[in-house]
Design a protein around this motif. Structure first.
Motif, PDB file in Angstrom:
ATOM      1  N   LEU A 189      -0.410   8.705 -10.153  1.00 21.87           N
ATOM      2  CA  LEU A 189      -0.322   9.677  -9.061  1.00 21.87           C
ATOM      3  C   LEU A 189       1.130  10.042  -8.793  1.00 21.87           C
ATOM      4  O   LEU A 189       2.006   9.183  -8.711  1.00 21.87           O
ATOM      5  CB  LEU A 189      -0.955   9.106  -7.789  1.00 21.87           C
ATOM      6  CG  LEU A 189      -2.463   8.834  -7.846  1.00 21.87           C
ATOM      7  CD1 LEU A 189      -2.932   8.206  -6.548  1.00 21.87           C
ATOM      8  CD2 LEU A 189      -3.237  10.116  -8.137  1.00 21.87           C
ATOM      9  N   ALA A 190       1.372  11.311  -8.641  1.00 18.31           N
ATOM     10  CA  ALA A 190       2.691  11.839  -8.323  1.00 18.31           C
ATOM     11  C   ALA A 190       2.494  13.222  -7.738  1.00 18.31           C
ATOM     12  O   ALA A 190       1.401  13.812  -7.833  1.00 18.31           O
ATOM     13  CB  ALA A 190       3.575  11.910  -9.569  1.00 18.31           C
ATOM     14  N   ASN A 204       0.828  -1.205   0.000  1.00 19.38           N
ATOM     15  CA  ASN A 204       0.000   0.000   0.000  1.00 19.38           C
ATOM     16  C   ASN A 204       0.861   1.252   0.000  1.00 19.38           C
ATOM     17  O   ASN A 204       2.049   1.215   0.330  1.00 19.38           O
ATOM     18  CB  ASN A 204      -0.918   0.025   1.222  1.00 19.38           C
ATOM     19  CG  ASN A 204      -1.972  -1.060   1.174  1.00 19.38           C
ATOM     20  OD1 ASN A 204      -2.444  -1.420   0.101  1.00 19.38           O
ATOM     21  ND2 ASN A 204      -2.337  -1.601   2.327  1.00 19.38           N
ATOM     22  N   ALA A 205       0.233   2.347  -0.346  1.00 21.28           N
ATOM     23  CA  ALA A 205       0.898   3.647  -0.322  1.00 21.28           C
ATOM     24  C   ALA A 205      -0.008   4.646   0.393  1.00 21.28           C
ATOM     25  O   ALA A 205      -1.237   4.543   0.320  1.00 21.28           O
ATOM     26  CB  ALA A 205       1.197   4.137  -1.734  1.00 21.28           C
ATOM     27  N   GLU A 206       0.615   5.592   1.091  1.00 21.62           N
ATOM     28  CA  GLU A 206      -0.127   6.663   1.756  1.00 21.62           C
ATOM     29  C   GLU A 206       0.005   7.919   0.907  1.00 21.62           C
ATOM     30  O   GLU A 206       1.106   8.373   0.631  1.00 21.62           O
ATOM     31  CB  GLU A 206       0.436   6.900   3.156  1.00 21.62           C
ATOM     32  CG  GLU A 206      -0.300   7.954   3.946  1.00 21.62           C
ATOM     33  CD  GLU A 206       0.342   8.193   5.292  1.00 21.62           C
ATOM     34  OE1 GLU A 206       0.025   7.435   6.228  1.00 21.62           O
ATOM     35  OE2 GLU A 206       1.167   9.120   5.394  1.00 21.62           O
ATOM     36  N   VAL A 207      -1.141   8.442   0.499  1.00 23.65           N
ATOM     37  CA  VAL A 207      -1.160   9.595  -0.405  1.00 23.65           C
ATOM     38  C   VAL A 207      -1.817  10.773   0.308  1.00 23.65           C
ATOM     39  O   VAL A 207      -2.929  10.642   0.831  1.00 23.65           O
ATOM     40  CB  VAL A 207      -1.923   9.285  -1.702  1.00 23.65           C
ATOM     41  CG1 VAL A 207      -1.892  10.483  -2.651  1.00 23.65           C
ATOM     42  CG2 VAL A 207      -1.344   8.046  -2.388  1.00 23.65           C
ATOM     43  N   THR A 208      -1.133  11.904   0.335  1.00 24.65           N
ATOM     44  CA  THR A 208      -1.663  13.113   0.953  1.00 24.65           C
ATOM     45  C   THR A 208      -2.019  14.119  -0.126  1.00 24.65           C
ATOM     46  O   THR A 208      -1.201  14.405  -1.008  1.00 24.65           O
ATOM     47  CB  THR A 208      -0.643  13.739   1.915  1.00 24.65           C
ATOM     48  OG1 THR A 208      -0.298  12.783   2.920  1.00 24.65           O
ATOM     49  CG2 THR A 208      -1.216  14.975   2.591  1.00 24.65           C
ATOM     50  N   LEU A 209      -3.243  14.636  -0.054  1.00 22.00           N
ATOM     51  CA  LEU A 209      -3.691  15.671  -0.982  1.00 22.00           C
ATOM     52  C   LEU A 209      -3.705  17.017  -0.286  1.00 22.00           C
ATOM     53  O   LEU A 209      -4.207  17.134   0.840  1.00 22.00           O
ATOM     54  CB  LEU A 209      -5.104  15.380  -1.501  1.00 22.00           C
ATOM     55  CG  LEU A 209      -5.355  14.114  -2.305  1.00 22.00           C
ATOM     56  CD1 LEU A 209      -6.785  14.120  -2.834  1.00 22.00           C
ATOM     57  CD2 LEU A 209      -4.362  13.979  -3.438  1.00 22.00           C
ATOM     58  N   ASP A 210      -3.171  18.019  -0.928  1.00 20.77           N
ATOM     59  CA  ASP A 210      -3.248  19.397  -0.447  1.00 20.77           C
ATOM     60  C   ASP A 210      -4.554  19.983  -0.957  1.00 20.77           C
ATOM     61  O   ASP A 210      -4.756  20.142  -2.157  1.00 20.77           O
ATOM     62  CB  ASP A 210      -2.055  20.195  -0.974  1.00 20.77           C
ATOM     63  CG  ASP A 210      -2.045  21.637  -0.482  1.00 20.77           C
ATOM     64  OD1 ASP A 210      -3.014  22.042   0.194  1.00 20.77           O
ATOM     65  OD2 ASP A 210      -1.079  22.353  -0.780  1.00 20.77           O
ATOM     66  N   LEU A 211      -5.469  20.292  -0.031  1.00 23.55           N
ATOM     67  CA  LEU A 211      -6.784  20.813  -0.403  1.00 23.55           C
ATOM     68  C   LEU A 211      -6.805  22.334  -0.462  1.00 23.55           C
ATOM     69  O   LEU A 211      -7.829  22.923  -0.793  1.00 23.55           O
ATOM     70  CB  LEU A 211      -7.847  20.326   0.588  1.00 23.55           C
ATOM     71  CG  LEU A 211      -7.921  18.813   0.808  1.00 23.55           C
ATOM     72  CD1 LEU A 211      -8.983  18.485   1.847  1.00 23.55           C
ATOM     73  CD2 LEU A 211      -8.196  18.083  -0.493  1.00 23.55           C
ATOM     74  N   GLY A 212      -5.688  22.969  -0.121  1.00 19.65           N
ATOM     75  CA  GLY A 212      -5.638  24.420  -0.100  1.00 19.65           C
ATOM     76  C   GLY A 212      -6.066  24.973   1.244  1.00 19.65           C
ATOM     77  O   GLY A 212      -6.726  24.300   2.040  1.00 19.65           O
ATOM     78  N   VAL A 263      -4.036   3.674  -0.302  1.00 18.51           N
ATOM     79  CA  VAL A 263      -4.453   2.909  -1.482  1.00 18.51           C
ATOM     80  C   VAL A 263      -3.342   1.931  -1.833  1.00 18.51           C
ATOM     81  O   VAL A 263      -2.228   2.013  -1.313  1.00 18.51           O
ATOM     82  CB  VAL A 263      -4.749   3.842  -2.679  1.00 18.51           C
ATOM     83  CG1 VAL A 263      -5.890   4.802  -2.350  1.00 18.51           C
ATOM     84  CG2 VAL A 263      -3.503   4.633  -3.071  1.00 18.51           C
ATOM     85  N   THR A 264      -3.637   1.014  -2.730  1.00 20.30           N
ATOM     86  CA  THR A 264      -2.611   0.053  -3.119  1.00 20.30           C
ATOM     87  C   THR A 264      -1.538   0.739  -3.953  1.00 20.30           C
ATOM     88  O   THR A 264      -1.792   1.731  -4.643  1.00 20.30           O
ATOM     89  CB  THR A 264      -3.215  -1.099  -3.933  1.00 20.30           C
ATOM     90  OG1 THR A 264      -3.753  -0.593  -5.154  1.00 20.30           O
ATOM     91  CG2 THR A 264      -4.315  -1.806  -3.143  1.00 20.30           C
ATOM     92  N   ALA A 265      -0.342   0.192  -3.890  1.00 21.72           N
ATOM     93  CA  ALA A 265       0.754   0.720  -4.705  1.00 21.72           C
ATOM     94  C   ALA A 265       0.421   0.589  -6.184  1.00 21.72           C
ATOM     95  O   ALA A 265       0.800   1.442  -6.994  1.00 21.72           O
ATOM     96  CB  ALA A 265       2.049  -0.018  -4.372  1.00 21.72           C
ATOM     97  N   GLU A 266      -0.315  -0.462  -6.538  1.00 24.18           N
ATOM     98  CA  GLU A 266      -0.717  -0.641  -7.935  1.00 24.18           C
ATOM     99  C   GLU A 266      -1.639   0.488  -8.376  1.00 24.18           C
ATOM    100  O   GLU A 266      -1.546   0.978  -9.507  1.00 24.18           O
ATOM    101  CB  GLU A 266      -1.429  -1.992  -8.091  1.00 24.18           C
ATOM    102  CG  GLU A 266      -1.920  -2.294  -9.505  1.00 24.18           C
ATOM    103  CD  GLU A 266      -0.787  -2.425 -10.507  1.00 24.18           C
ATOM    104  OE1 GLU A 266      -1.061  -2.222 -11.712  1.00 24.18           O
ATOM    105  OE2 GLU A 266       0.353  -2.700 -10.100  1.00 24.18           O
ATOM    106  N   SER A 267      -2.553   0.924  -7.470  1.00 22.33           N
ATOM    107  CA  SER A 267      -3.449   2.030  -7.819  1.00 22.33           C
ATOM    108  C   SER A 267      -2.679   3.317  -8.069  1.00 22.33           C
ATOM    109  O   SER A 267      -3.025   4.100  -8.949  1.00 22.33           O
ATOM    110  CB  SER A 267      -4.476   2.236  -6.700  1.00 22.33           C
ATOM    111  OG  SER A 267      -5.330   1.122  -6.570  1.00 22.33           O
TER     112      SER A 267
END
Length: 274
Positions: free
Chosen positions: A253-254, A226-234, A243-247
């Protein structure tokens, strides 16, 4: 003549830790003080109160972490044995109480400053202190106020305004809404586990999940599965998803890529800070 209101009383707990773990806190110091007073772990445990085993576990942990023993036990003799606070233990207790007093003086100074802040700023600061005191395993925590309540036969849909741009919805039972005292204007903290957040890259995608926050990827922590992804919402807000690393690979995603954090109303847990 109206007397000026007294500044709010701020109190805190002093917790001293080492690299090896927790060392001193209020409960342990009270246990040491009771040992010094009674010369008995049994009586000290009753006074705190702690179980006999918990008291000895705490003493053993403190002795293991301290440079010198804080407590010594003796067996046999005319008095039948007992427990005593060492000279080093008495110094440690005195140091802790001195640090605690200094910490309280700092809080008192902060309270005095708070009392002289404009009313709106002071109320905002007090709310912030209460929110920061909330601890939860949920990675996503959003503070806001209830803007709408829609009562159904069993459940209540709660709409929470986070700021001028963002709102989210949650569904709780009528019983939970009553226990929390929810009403329009109530301040709440909405919590969502990172594993309950889905990521989407296409804003035209039609999905049933009510809550959708769009932002840009600010950080990805990769793992073998799995990977942990952080979104900056402003505006200082962020959302975290696992989510999975495959996703991550298939969605491209980058850092800097636009994406949406999506979660269901049933995935939201609400908390009210009194």
């Amino acid at each position: 003549m109206t007397r000026p209101s007294a500044p709010p009383r701020l109190t805190g707990q002093l917790d001293i830790r080492t690299d090896a773990g927790a060392y001193l806190g209020d409960t342990r110091v009270r246990l040491l003080e009771a040992i010094g007073e009674h010369g008995s772990i049994t009586q000290a445990a009753k006074q705190v109160p702690l179980s006999y085993k918990a008291a000895w576990d705490a003493v053993d942990a403190m002795n293991n972490l301290a440079e010198q023993p804080l407590v010594e036990r003796s067996t046999g003799g005319k008095a039948g044995g007992g427990t005593r606070l060492t000279e080093h233990g008495r110094r440690v207790v005195a140091l802790y109480r001195a640090m605690q007093a200094e910490s309280q003086r700092g809080l008192d100074r902060a309270a005095a400053l708070l009392a002289h802040m404009p009313e709106g700023d002071a109320a905002s600061f007090e709310r912030l202190l209460r929110r920061l005191a909330l601890r939860s395993s949920a990675r996503n925590q959003f503070a806001g106020s209830v803007s709408a309540l829609r009562v159904g036969p069993v459940d209540v849909e709660v709409v929470i305004r986070l700021d001028e741009r963002l709102s989210l919805a949650a569904v709780v039972t009528q019983e939970s809404a009553g226990l929390l005292g929810l009403a329009v204007g109530s301040e709440v903290v909405a919590m969502v586990k990172a594993s309950s957040v889905m990521l989407v890259a296409d804003d035209t995608l039609r999905i049933s999940a009510r809550n959708r926050f769009w932002g840009t990827v600010s950080r990805i922590v990769d793992g073998p599965v799995n990977a942990e992804v952080t979104l900056d919402l402003g505006h200082g807000r962020s959302a975290v998803a696992v989510v999975t690393a495959e996703s991550v690979r298939t969605m491209g995603l980058a850092e800097g890529v636009r994406a949406g954090a999506v979660f269901k109303v049933s995935s939201v847990i609400l908390a009210v800070i009194d």
